[in-house]
Write a protein that holds these residues in place. Structure first.
Motif, PDB file in Angstrom:
ATOM      1  N   ALA A 197      38.022 -23.479  29.154  1.00 14.71           N
ATOM      2  CA  ALA A 197      38.266 -23.847  30.550  1.00 14.71           C
ATOM      3  C   ALA A 197      38.274 -22.641  31.493  1.00 14.71           C
ATOM      4  O   ALA A 197      38.003 -22.797  32.684  1.00 14.71           O
ATOM      5  CB  ALA A 197      39.581 -24.612  30.667  1.00 14.71           C
ATOM      6  N   VAL A 198      38.569 -21.438  30.960  1.00 18.57           N
ATOM      7  CA  VAL A 198      38.573 -20.248  31.834  1.00 18.57           C
ATOM      8  C   VAL A 198      37.244 -19.492  31.778  1.00 18.57           C
ATOM      9  O   VAL A 198      37.126 -18.397  32.330  1.00 18.57           O
ATOM     10  CB  VAL A 198      39.746 -19.293  31.514  1.00 18.57           C
ATOM     11  N   GLY A 199      36.238 -20.088  31.108  1.00 21.26           N
ATOM     12  CA  GLY A 199      34.917 -19.464  31.100  1.00 21.26           C
ATOM     13  C   GLY A 199      34.388 -19.081  29.736  1.00 21.26           C
ATOM     14  O   GLY A 199      33.359 -18.407  29.629  1.00 21.26           O
ATOM     15  N   GLY A 200      35.084 -19.508  28.661  1.00 21.38           N
ATOM     16  CA  GLY A 200      34.624 -19.193  27.314  1.00 21.38           C
ATOM     17  C   GLY A 200      33.375 -19.968  26.930  1.00 21.38           C
ATOM     18  O   GLY A 200      33.049 -20.991  27.532  1.00 21.38           O
ATOM     19  N   CYS A 201      32.685 -19.478  25.899  1.00 23.54           N
ATOM     20  CA  CYS A 201      31.446 -20.129  25.454  1.00 23.54           C
ATOM     21  C   CYS A 201      31.558 -20.708  24.053  1.00 23.54           C
ATOM     22  O   CYS A 201      30.664 -21.411  23.602  1.00 23.54           O
ATOM     23  CB  CYS A 201      30.274 -19.140  25.508  1.00 23.54           C
ATOM     24  N   GLY A 202      32.663 -20.410  23.352  1.00 19.66           N
ATOM     25  CA  GLY A 202      32.780 -20.926  21.994  1.00 19.66           C
ATOM     26  C   GLY A 202      33.916 -20.285  21.238  1.00 19.66           C
ATOM     27  O   GLY A 202      34.825 -19.691  21.817  1.00 19.66           O
ATOM     28  N   VAL A 203      33.838 -20.395  19.911  1.00 16.39           N
ATOM     29  CA  VAL A 203      34.925 -19.934  19.048  1.00 16.39           C
ATOM     30  C   VAL A 203      34.365 -19.410  17.735  1.00 16.39           C
ATOM     31  O   VAL A 203      33.364 -19.919  17.233  1.00 16.39           O
ATOM     32  CB  VAL A 203      35.930 -21.083  18.774  1.00 16.39           C
ATOM     33  N   ILE A 204      35.019 -18.383  17.198  1.00 14.01           N
ATOM     34  CA  ILE A 204      34.829 -17.983  15.800  1.00 14.01           C
ATOM     35  C   ILE A 204      36.089 -18.451  15.098  1.00 14.01           C
ATOM     36  O   ILE A 204      37.180 -17.928  15.331  1.00 14.01           O
ATOM     37  CB  ILE A 204      34.598 -16.466  15.658  1.00 14.01           C
ATOM     38  N   SER A 205      35.943 -19.476  14.268  1.00 19.51           N
ATOM     39  CA  SER A 205      37.062 -20.316  13.854  1.00 19.51           C
ATOM     40  C   SER A 205      37.404 -20.213  12.373  1.00 19.51           C
ATOM     41  O   SER A 205      36.521 -20.077  11.522  1.00 19.51           O
ATOM     42  CB  SER A 205      36.709 -21.772  14.196  1.00 19.51           C
ATOM     43  N   VAL A 206      38.707 -20.338  12.084  1.00 22.28           N
ATOM     44  CA  VAL A 206      39.190 -20.467  10.705  1.00 22.28           C
ATOM     45  C   VAL A 206      39.126 -21.926  10.265  1.00 22.28           C
ATOM     46  O   VAL A 206      38.577 -22.252   9.214  1.00 22.28           O
ATOM     47  CB  VAL A 206      40.641 -19.940  10.583  1.00 22.28           C
ATOM     48  N   ILE A 207      39.669 -22.817  11.098  1.00 21.50           N
ATOM     49  CA  ILE A 207      39.783 -24.229  10.714  1.00 21.50           C
ATOM     50  C   ILE A 207      38.421 -24.886  10.491  1.00 21.50           C
ATOM     51  O   ILE A 207      38.303 -25.842   9.733  1.00 21.50           O
ATOM     52  CB  ILE A 207      40.600 -25.028  11.764  1.00 21.50           C
ATOM     53  N   SER A 208      37.372 -24.355  11.126  1.00 22.98           N
ATOM     54  CA  SER A 208      36.047 -24.969  10.938  1.00 22.98           C
ATOM     55  C   SER A 208      35.505 -24.755   9.530  1.00 22.98           C
ATOM     56  O   SER A 208      34.501 -25.357   9.154  1.00 22.98           O
ATOM     57  CB  SER A 208      35.044 -24.464  11.980  1.00 22.98           C
ATOM     58  N   ASN A 209      36.173 -23.922   8.715  1.00 23.85           N
ATOM     59  CA  ASN A 209      35.836 -23.883   7.294  1.00 23.85           C
ATOM     60  C   ASN A 209      36.010 -25.262   6.672  1.00 23.85           C
ATOM     61  O   ASN A 209      35.217 -25.672   5.827  1.00 23.85           O
ATOM     62  CB  ASN A 209      36.727 -22.879   6.553  1.00 23.85           C
ATOM     63  N   ILE A 210      37.078 -25.966   7.100  1.00 18.45           N
ATOM     64  CA  ILE A 210      37.383 -27.266   6.489  1.00 18.45           C
ATOM     65  C   ILE A 210      37.112 -28.442   7.424  1.00 18.45           C
ATOM     66  O   ILE A 210      36.960 -29.562   6.969  1.00 18.45           O
ATOM     67  CB  ILE A 210      38.836 -27.314   5.978  1.00 18.45           C
ATOM     68  N   MET A 211      37.040 -28.180   8.750  1.00 19.41           N
ATOM     69  CA  MET A 211      36.770 -29.245   9.729  1.00 19.41           C
ATOM     70  C   MET A 211      35.662 -28.811  10.692  1.00 19.41           C
ATOM     71  O   MET A 211      35.853 -28.773  11.913  1.00 19.41           O
ATOM     72  CB  MET A 211      38.049 -29.587  10.495  1.00 19.41           C
ATOM     73  N   PRO A 212      34.475 -28.489  10.167  1.00 19.75           N
ATOM     74  CA  PRO A 212      33.407 -28.004  11.052  1.00 19.75           C
ATOM     75  C   PRO A 212      32.953 -29.031  12.077  1.00 19.75           C
ATOM     76  O   PRO A 212      32.686 -28.678  13.235  1.00 19.75           O
ATOM     77  CB  PRO A 212      32.272 -27.640  10.081  1.00 19.75           C
ATOM     78  N   ALA A 213      32.887 -30.294  11.683  1.00 20.26           N
ATOM     79  CA  ALA A 213      32.423 -31.323  12.628  1.00 20.26           C
ATOM     80  C   ALA A 213      33.400 -31.496  13.780  1.00 20.26           C
ATOM     81  O   ALA A 213      32.995 -31.695  14.933  1.00 20.26           O
ATOM     82  CB  ALA A 213      32.220 -32.643  11.893  1.00 20.26           C
ATOM     83  N   ALA A 214      34.694 -31.419  13.485  1.00 18.49           N
ATOM     84  CA  ALA A 214      35.705 -31.582  14.535  1.00 18.49           C
ATOM     85  C   ALA A 214      35.667 -30.426  15.525  1.00 18.49           C
ATOM     86  O   ALA A 214      35.685 -30.634  16.752  1.00 18.49           O
ATOM     87  CB  ALA A 214      37.096 -31.708  13.914  1.00 18.49           C
ATOM     88  N   MET A 215      35.607 -29.193  15.013  1.00 18.76           N
ATOM     89  CA  MET A 215      35.623 -28.041  15.919  1.00 18.76           C
ATOM     90  C   MET A 215      34.334 -27.961  16.737  1.00 18.76           C
ATOM     91  O   MET A 215      34.373 -27.762  17.957  1.00 18.76           O
ATOM     92  CB  MET A 215      35.842 -26.743  15.135  1.00 18.76           C
ATOM     93  N   SER A 216      33.189 -28.133  16.086  1.00 18.65           N
ATOM     94  CA  SER A 216      31.930 -28.091  16.843  1.00 18.65           C
ATOM     95  C   SER A 216      31.854 -29.270  17.807  1.00 18.65           C
ATOM     96  O   SER A 216      31.353 -29.150  18.928  1.00 18.65           O
ATOM     97  CB  SER A 216      30.715 -28.076  15.906  1.00 18.65           C
ATOM     98  N   GLY A 217      32.394 -30.422  17.388  1.00 20.57           N
ATOM     99  CA  GLY A 217      32.407 -31.603  18.247  1.00 20.57           C
ATOM    100  C   GLY A 217      33.271 -31.407  19.477  1.00 20.57           C
ATOM    101  O   GLY A 217      32.919 -31.874  20.568  1.00 20.57           O
ATOM    102  N   MET A 218      34.400 -30.709  19.316  1.00 18.40           N
ATOM    103  CA  MET A 218      35.278 -30.462  20.460  1.00 18.40           C
ATOM    104  C   MET A 218      34.595 -29.570  21.497  1.00 18.40           C
ATOM    105  O   MET A 218      34.637 -29.849  22.695  1.00 18.40           O
ATOM    106  CB  MET A 218      36.581 -29.815  20.012  1.00 18.40           C
ATOM    107  N   VAL A 219      33.961 -28.500  21.024  1.00 24.60           N
ATOM    108  CA  VAL A 219      33.281 -27.587  21.949  1.00 24.60           C
ATOM    109  C   VAL A 219      32.133 -28.305  22.652  1.00 24.60           C
ATOM    110  O   VAL A 219      31.953 -28.194  23.873  1.00 24.60           O
ATOM    111  CB  VAL A 219      32.780 -26.325  21.212  1.00 24.60           C
ATOM    112  N   LYS A 220      31.372 -29.076  21.889  1.00 18.24           N
ATOM    113  CA  LYS A 220      30.254 -29.837  22.464  1.00 18.24           C
ATOM    114  C   LYS A 220      30.755 -30.836  23.505  1.00 18.24           C
ATOM    115  O   LYS A 220      30.184 -30.958  24.603  1.00 18.24           O
ATOM    116  CB  LYS A 220      29.496 -30.564  21.358  1.00 18.24           C
ATOM    117  N   ALA A 221      31.841 -31.533  23.189  1.00 18.08           N
ATOM    118  CA  ALA A 221      32.396 -32.515  24.128  1.00 18.08           C
ATOM    119  C   ALA A 221      32.828 -31.845  25.425  1.00 18.08           C
ATOM    120  O   ALA A 221      32.613 -32.386  26.520  1.00 18.08           O
ATOM    121  CB  ALA A 221      33.574 -33.244  23.487  1.00 18.08           C
TER     122      ALA A 221
END
Length: 293
Positions: A197-221
């Motif tokens: 919301a403050v201008g970021g473009c994405g994330v380098i994530s720990v949780i996406s090891n186990i929930m990749p669809a959720a994390m990528s889906g959140m950013v896409k949404a």
């Protein structure tokens, strides 16, 4: 180069103390099938701190080969020794990585001028896109927005930052200092949505090891302006995020991968040790609640 979306800070499977290449390749394939936007081998979560340089080079090469250009690869290549960082960055470049994740030198606590010279020296010997990794909780040094601006102005290779302070005021100031086109990536799974919301473009994530669809889906949404969906996914991941840090990362996430059957077991290298027995049922319960198990 734009690093948009969710990138997984890949956990590294071990077998008999060595890198388990077959499992690692299968894991990378699963990540891509699940819709992840990018891969980051040899970061903190990948236990690069206990790998030899040869092993880091091998791990990066496996990742690049398996990705086959389908998603970008940001290879962990930093060190608190400039000479070692140069060697690791050369290996990442030779392996075909799209960028190098460059941690601010830990323990040494360089001055802002020292930070600039460190990254200039690496760029001179191995020019490629750099993602500066700011994680003061591990390095003892906070690369403030004005210091990051000094690096960006002096080192054209510095095109992004992995901002892992969890401080939204600081994150917002990165964009203020470095501009709207600078790649601000979250390195803190708890605050991905506000950082976007403050201008970021994405994330380098720990949780996406186990929930990749959720994390990528959140950013896409978020980028599709479907804020309700983004918030729902953020809330779904919140208890799992907490569980991923019930002990030092990467202990819980690698244990989760073993529970899911994606890794054969959860092998670590000292000084990292397995998850405490009393925490295993707690972790399992959280994963079941989230539909991961």
């Amino acid at each position: 180069m734009e690093f948009r979306g969710a990138f997984t800070a890949l956990s590294t499977p071990f077998k008999d103390g060595e890198i388990d290449e077959a499992t690692y390749r299968d894991f990378i394939e699963w990540q891509i099938e699940q819709g992840i936007d990018g891969l980051v081998p040899c970061g903190t979560t990948g236990e690069a701190a206990t790998m030899s340089h040869q092993e880091q080079g091998q791990t990066i090469k496996i990742c690049v080969e398996q990705a086959k250009g389908r998603v970008p690869v940001i290879a962990g290549a930093g060190s608190n020794s400039t000479k070692e960082a140069i060697e690791l960055t050369k290996m990442a470049k030779e392996a075909g990585a799209d960028a190098a994740l460059q941690i601010t030198p830990y323990y040494n606590k360089p001055t802002p001028g020292g930070l600039v010279e460190h990254f200039k020296a690496i760029a001179k010997e191995a020019s490629m896109p750099f993602v500066i990794y700011n994680v003061p909780g591990r390095t003892g040094l906070n690369c403030l927005p004005e210091h990051l601006k000094m690096i960006v102005d002096a080192v054209p290779e510095a095109v992004a930052v992995k901002e892992a302070t969890g401080n939204m005021t600081q994150a917002a100031q990165v964009i203020e200092q470095c501009g709207r086109n600078f790649n601000l990536m979250s390195g803190d799974d708890f605050t991905v949505l506000p950082l976007l919301a403050v201008g970021g473009c994405g994330v380098i994530s720990v949780i996406s090891n186990i929930m990749p669809a959720a994390m990528s889906g959140m950013v896409k949404a978020f980028f599709e302006k479907d804020l309700d969906k983004a918030i729902d996914l953020s809330l779904k991941m919140a208890p799992v995020n907490r569980a991923m840090f019930m002990e030092t990362n990467p202990i819980p996430v690698k244990t989760s991968l073993a529970m899911m059957g994606l890794f054969k077991d959860a092998q670590f290298r000292l000084p990292i040790v397995p998850l405490q027995e009393e925490n295993k049922p707690k972790l399992e319960a959280v994963l079941k609640n989230a539909g991961v198990l």
